[in-house]
Enzyme design. Structure first.
Site, PDB file in Angstrom:
ATOM      1  N   CYS A 132       0.830  -1.212   0.000  1.00  0.00           N
ATOM      2  CA  CYS A 132       0.000   0.000   0.000  1.00  0.00           C
ATOM      3  C   CYS A 132       0.860   1.256   0.000  1.00  0.00           C
ATOM      4  O   CYS A 132       1.425   1.633   1.033  1.00  0.00           O
ATOM      5  CB  CYS A 132      -0.911  -0.013   1.224  1.00  0.00           C
ATOM      6  SG  CYS A 132      -1.909   1.459   1.371  1.00  0.00           S
ATOM      7  N   CYS A 135      -0.444   4.081   2.239  1.00  0.00           N
ATOM      8  CA  CYS A 135      -0.215   3.865   3.676  1.00  0.00           C
ATOM      9  C   CYS A 135       1.248   4.124   4.036  1.00  0.00           C
ATOM     10  O   CYS A 135       1.543   4.724   5.061  1.00  0.00           O
ATOM     11  CB  CYS A 135      -0.528   2.425   4.074  1.00  0.00           C
ATOM     12  SG  CYS A 135      -2.043   1.776   3.410  1.00  0.00           S
ATOM     13  N   ASP A 136       2.168   3.634   3.212  1.00  0.00           N
ATOM     14  CA  ASP A 136       3.572   3.564   3.625  1.00  0.00           C
ATOM     15  C   ASP A 136       4.528   4.441   2.822  1.00  0.00           C
ATOM     16  O   ASP A 136       5.674   4.629   3.231  1.00  0.00           O
ATOM     17  CB  ASP A 136       4.067   2.101   3.497  1.00  0.00           C
ATOM     18  CG  ASP A 136       3.245   1.158   4.356  1.00  0.00           C
ATOM     19  OD1 ASP A 136       2.747   1.591   5.404  1.00  0.00           O
ATOM     20  OD2 ASP A 136       3.083  -0.018   3.972  1.00  0.00           O
TER      21      ASP A 136
END
Ligand code: NAP
Length: 309
Positions: A132, A135-136
């Protein structure tokens, strides 16, 4: 006894909740561990009707939840279904150790990220391997570093474009020589000077397990069999999805890939259990189609309950 228990909180689940709530069925929705589903991990959603400027995936899901709850949906937040018994009605769903009985069920558990299936991938997950970008991607470990995205679909293109904000360069490794992504996404991706496509290639190993962090990937060209190493600090795997249906398989028929088979409309092989969204759809897999399927499942559950009243 619940009228309707909805399992899953993506577009399909919240839409099913909205419709069953407005039908006064007081649905209970169990969110799963990732409330809002996969859409909360994307950035801007540009193809959900009604948002001409696009809408943040997380915001869209928060709005859907608010709308469903406004009409009386009850939400079990962050709860994961541990077990189900669909052998007879009322059905039993076990959540947080509690057994919940339900007259009807709507399964809307979506799909999770497909993995490459490499041992080194598992060992380096969260040490540079991720599924992701939104997300990261902004983590310090990825800043101004070369990064790798694996895949050739819309997700891979979206991840690669997003990561150009942080990376020095993004290598897009795809097993064929043309992208599966929609034309608009593919054109945008290939026009981005920070994205370097690596065609006809697969990742055979994520390096370096010994160093306990990602330092690169070993890549094999499928046409020439030549192997090479690409140095990178992160590997973002975006090669599609696997339906979240294992829990239901003792009772519910699925195809060979685990997608739930709809027998008629939103019905499954178990009378009273309906399904909606990506756990049953490997063809369209869009937020809007999942929402439409959630609506259909809700209407069918409502009609069944009305016929039995
Ligand atoms: P996808 O369309 O199924 O694409 C998966 C990609 O990964 C394909 O290019 C596939 O290669 C490759 N792949 C699959 N297994 C692999 C393996 N074991 N090793 C290496 N490569 C592998 O999945 P997706 O990109 O996640 O998209 C899913 C759905 O969501 C699609 O309908 C897409 O349109 C939609 N989506 C839309 C948006 C948007 O519009 N904003 C954003 C993201 C996703 P092949 O091409 O060779 O099969």
């Amino acid at each position: 006894m619940e009228n309707v228990v909805i399992i899953g909180s993506g577009c399909a689940g919240w839409t099913a909740a909205l419709y069953t709530a407005r039908a006064n069925l007081k649905p209970l929705l169990i969110t799963g561990e990732q409330p809002g589903g996969l859409l909360t991990t994307t950035s801007v959603v540009e193809n959900f009707p009604g948002f001409p400027e696009g809408v943040d995936g997380y915001e869209l899901m928060t709005r859907m939840q608010a709308q469903a709850e406004r009409f009386g949906t009850r939400t079990k937040l962050g709860s994961l279904v541990q077990n189900v018994d669909f052998s007879k009605r009322p059905f039993v769903v076990t959540v947080d150790g509690e057994k919940i009985e339900a007259k009807t069920i709507i399964i809307a558990t979506g799909a999770g990220h497909r993995h490459l299936g490499l041992k080194s991938e598992d060992l380096l997950e969260k040490k540079g391997v991720t599924y992701c970008a939104t997300c990261d991607g902004a983590l310090p470990m990825f800043r101004n570093q070369p990064l790798v995205v694996v895949g050739g679909g819309d997700s891979a293109c979206e991840e690669a474009s997003y990561l150009t904000r942080f990376a020095s360069v993004v290598y897009l490794i795809h097993r064929r020589d043309s992208l599966r992504a929609s034309k608009i996404m593919a054109d945008r991706t290939l026009a981005n000077p920070k994205i370097k496509p690596v065609w006809d290639s697969v990742v055979t190993e994520v390096l370096d397990v010994k160093q306990e962090k990602v330092t690169g990937v070993r890549v094999k060209n499928l046409k020439t069999n030549a192997e090479s190493v690409i140095d990178c600090a992160g590997v973002f795997v975006a090669i599609g999805h696997v339906p979240n249906t294992k829990l239901f398989q003792p009772f519910i028929n699925t195809d060979e890939n685990g997608y739930i088979i709809r027998t008629n409309g939103a019905a499954t092989n178990v009378h009273g259990v309906f399904v909606a969204g990506d756990c049953s759809d490997h063809i369209y897999r869009q937020a809007i189609t999942a929402a439409g399927m959630g609506c259909a499942a809700a209407i069918e559950a409502e009609r069944l309950l009305a016929s039995e009243a």
